[in-house]
Design an enzyme around this catalytic site. Sequence first.
Site, PDB file in Angstrom:
ATOM      1  N   HIS A  70       4.045   4.197  20.615  1.00 17.08           N
ATOM      2  CA  HIS A  70       3.830   4.851  19.055  1.00 17.08           C
ATOM      3  C   HIS A  70       2.356   5.690  19.555  1.00 17.08           C
ATOM      4  O   HIS A  70       1.639   4.867  18.717  1.00 17.08           O
ATOM      5  CB  HIS A  70       4.452   4.254  17.760  1.00 17.08           C
ATOM      6  CG  HIS A  70       4.014   4.607  16.402  1.00 17.08           C
ATOM      7  ND1 HIS A  70       4.756   5.954  16.354  1.00 17.08           N
ATOM      8  CD2 HIS A  70       2.953   4.594  15.769  1.00 17.08           C
ATOM      9  CE1 HIS A  70       3.722   6.704  15.642  1.00 17.08           C
ATOM     10  NE2 HIS A  70       3.099   5.477  14.886  1.00 17.08           N
TER      11      HIS A  70
ATOM     12  N   GLY B 206       0.816  -1.780   0.072  1.00 16.63           N
ATOM     13  CA  GLY B 206      -0.313   0.368  -0.251  1.00 16.63           C
ATOM     14  C   GLY B 206       0.673   1.172  -0.795  1.00 16.63           C
ATOM     15  O   GLY B 206       1.531   1.456  -0.810  1.00 16.63           O
TER      16      GLY B 206
ATOM     17  N   ARG C  39      -4.981   4.753  16.608  1.00 24.39           N
ATOM     18  CA  ARG C  39      -3.867   3.203  15.698  1.00 24.39           C
ATOM     19  C   ARG C  39      -4.986   1.578  17.366  1.00 24.39           C
ATOM     20  O   ARG C  39      -4.607   1.183  15.977  1.00 24.39           O
ATOM     21  CB  ARG C  39      -2.469   3.881  16.683  1.00 24.39           C
ATOM     22  CG  ARG C  39      -1.935   4.784  16.030  1.00 24.39           C
ATOM     23  CD  ARG C  39      -0.338   5.495  15.950  1.00 24.39           C
ATOM     24  NE  ARG C  39      -0.027   6.226  15.275  1.00 24.39           N
ATOM     25  CZ  ARG C  39      -0.481   7.645  16.081  1.00 24.39           C
ATOM     26  NH1 ARG C  39      -0.273   7.818  17.284  1.00 24.39           N
ATOM     27  NH2 ARG C  39       0.624   8.671  14.678  1.00 24.39           N
TER      28      ARG C  39
ATOM     29  N   ARG D  39      10.228  14.108  13.562  1.00 24.10           N
ATOM     30  CA  ARG D  39       8.112  14.914  13.451  1.00 24.10           C
ATOM     31  C   ARG D  39       9.113  15.921  14.580  1.00 24.10           C
ATOM     32  O   ARG D  39       8.780  17.448  14.152  1.00 24.10           O
ATOM     33  CB  ARG D  39       7.122  14.455  13.483  1.00 24.10           C
ATOM     34  CG  ARG D  39       6.495  13.003  12.449  1.00 24.10           C
ATOM     35  CD  ARG D  39       5.167  12.312  13.158  1.00 24.10           C
ATOM     36  NE  ARG D  39       4.542  11.890  11.842  1.00 24.10           N
ATOM     37  CZ  ARG D  39       3.951  11.094  12.032  1.00 24.10           C
ATOM     38  NH1 ARG D  39       3.710  10.246  13.078  1.00 24.10           N
ATOM     39  NH2 ARG D  39       3.048  11.210  11.092  1.00 24.10           N
TER      40      ARG D  39
ATOM     41  N   THR E 157       2.928  -1.984  11.296  1.00 25.10           N
ATOM     42  CA  THR E 157       1.313  -2.339  11.374  1.00 25.10           C
ATOM     43  C   THR E 157       1.131  -1.874  12.759  1.00 25.10           C
ATOM     44  O   THR E 157       1.577  -2.001  13.485  1.00 25.10           O
ATOM     45  CB  THR E 157       1.070  -3.296  11.090  1.00 25.10           C
ATOM     46  OG1 THR E 157       1.497  -4.023   9.794  1.00 25.10           O
ATOM     47  CG2 THR E 157      -0.926  -3.258  11.110  1.00 25.10           C
TER      48      THR E 157
END
Length: 316
Positions: free
Chosen positions: A174, A10, A87, A150, A118
Amino acid sequence: MAKVSIIGSGRVGSTTALFVAQKGLADVVLIDVVEGLPQGTALDIGQTKSLEGFNVSITGTNDFEAMNDSDIVVVTAGLARKPGMTRSDLLEKNAAIVKSVAEGILMYAPFSLVIVVTNPLDVMTYLVFKILNFEKNRVIGMGGVLDSARFASFISEKLKVAVEGVSPMVIGAHSDAMVPLKNHTKVLSKSLTEVLSSQEIEEVITKTRQAGAEIVSYLKTGSAFYAPAAAICHMVKSILKDEKKVLPACVYLNGEYDLKEVCLGVPVKLGRTGVEEIVEVSLSEEEKSALVFSAESVKKDITTLNLTGCKLVKER
Ligand code: A3D
């Protein structure tokens, strides 16, 4: 030439393939369950060779067997967030996908290093680690490198300094429970607390926590992929080139940082054998309790999946 197989072609998987191939780091195999997707993507990336000047091979297939003899397998198969989702909302569906991928790795690439991407990242890393029963240096989650990149970009914008002058360090889960380390994040060798006020630090930390959700809210149909793919490629490079960079990555903890039976982001040395060392840096009391909170949030997801009874076959 090293071989990197990327499971899931993807947005994150295909962009990672592009970065790894264009840097000439390894031959790349893209694998997906959707017929034609990895094949078409691989052809497209391969046709940039003469323009971008690289010469590795890139192939796409629906056959898991093609990951055999991989040096690294990158797991990006699974659903991505949509607006309004955390998430953790991806937990059950992605666990089923990741389980099937891990079984494929066990069958076809049992000697590889595995980078899990993932989401929810920390619990998926734990799941892969438990299914594979590899040594703990061989199963590594990517989350902290992205969160740190970031953090660095928001710090550089705030201070108007080149981003190369910022050495960020974000550990923990995360998720919103990430733990940016103020004293171990340096700006031109000074710690962050010397160059920004506490209010400014809180501002950049809040932006960093919300960075993924902000992108999801704009894209609407999926989540970030350029910076995640760049972060994966950074880890692949540190491993294949044996750079031994100290980067935050999600690993199985067995007493390090006083945490056990959880996978969580901590600073690690990444070289040719994977995690060559878990680096224990000193934490303030506030950071220690934030890390414990982070670990508890991951354990909650692990319990939801009813994985805690999932025993290692052998002690490593
Ligand atoms: P997307 O573009 O939907 O790609 C996922 C791909 O996985 C699709 O092409 C699916 O067909 C494929 N897939 C599904 N099941 C299987 C399977 N069993 N075997 C092989 N392929 C399969 O999503 P994406 O690339 O944007 O994101 C992929 C995953 O990475 C999601 O879970 C994201 O949440 C996660 N992600 C993590 C980070 C981190 O920093 C940890 C960042 C960005 C995305």
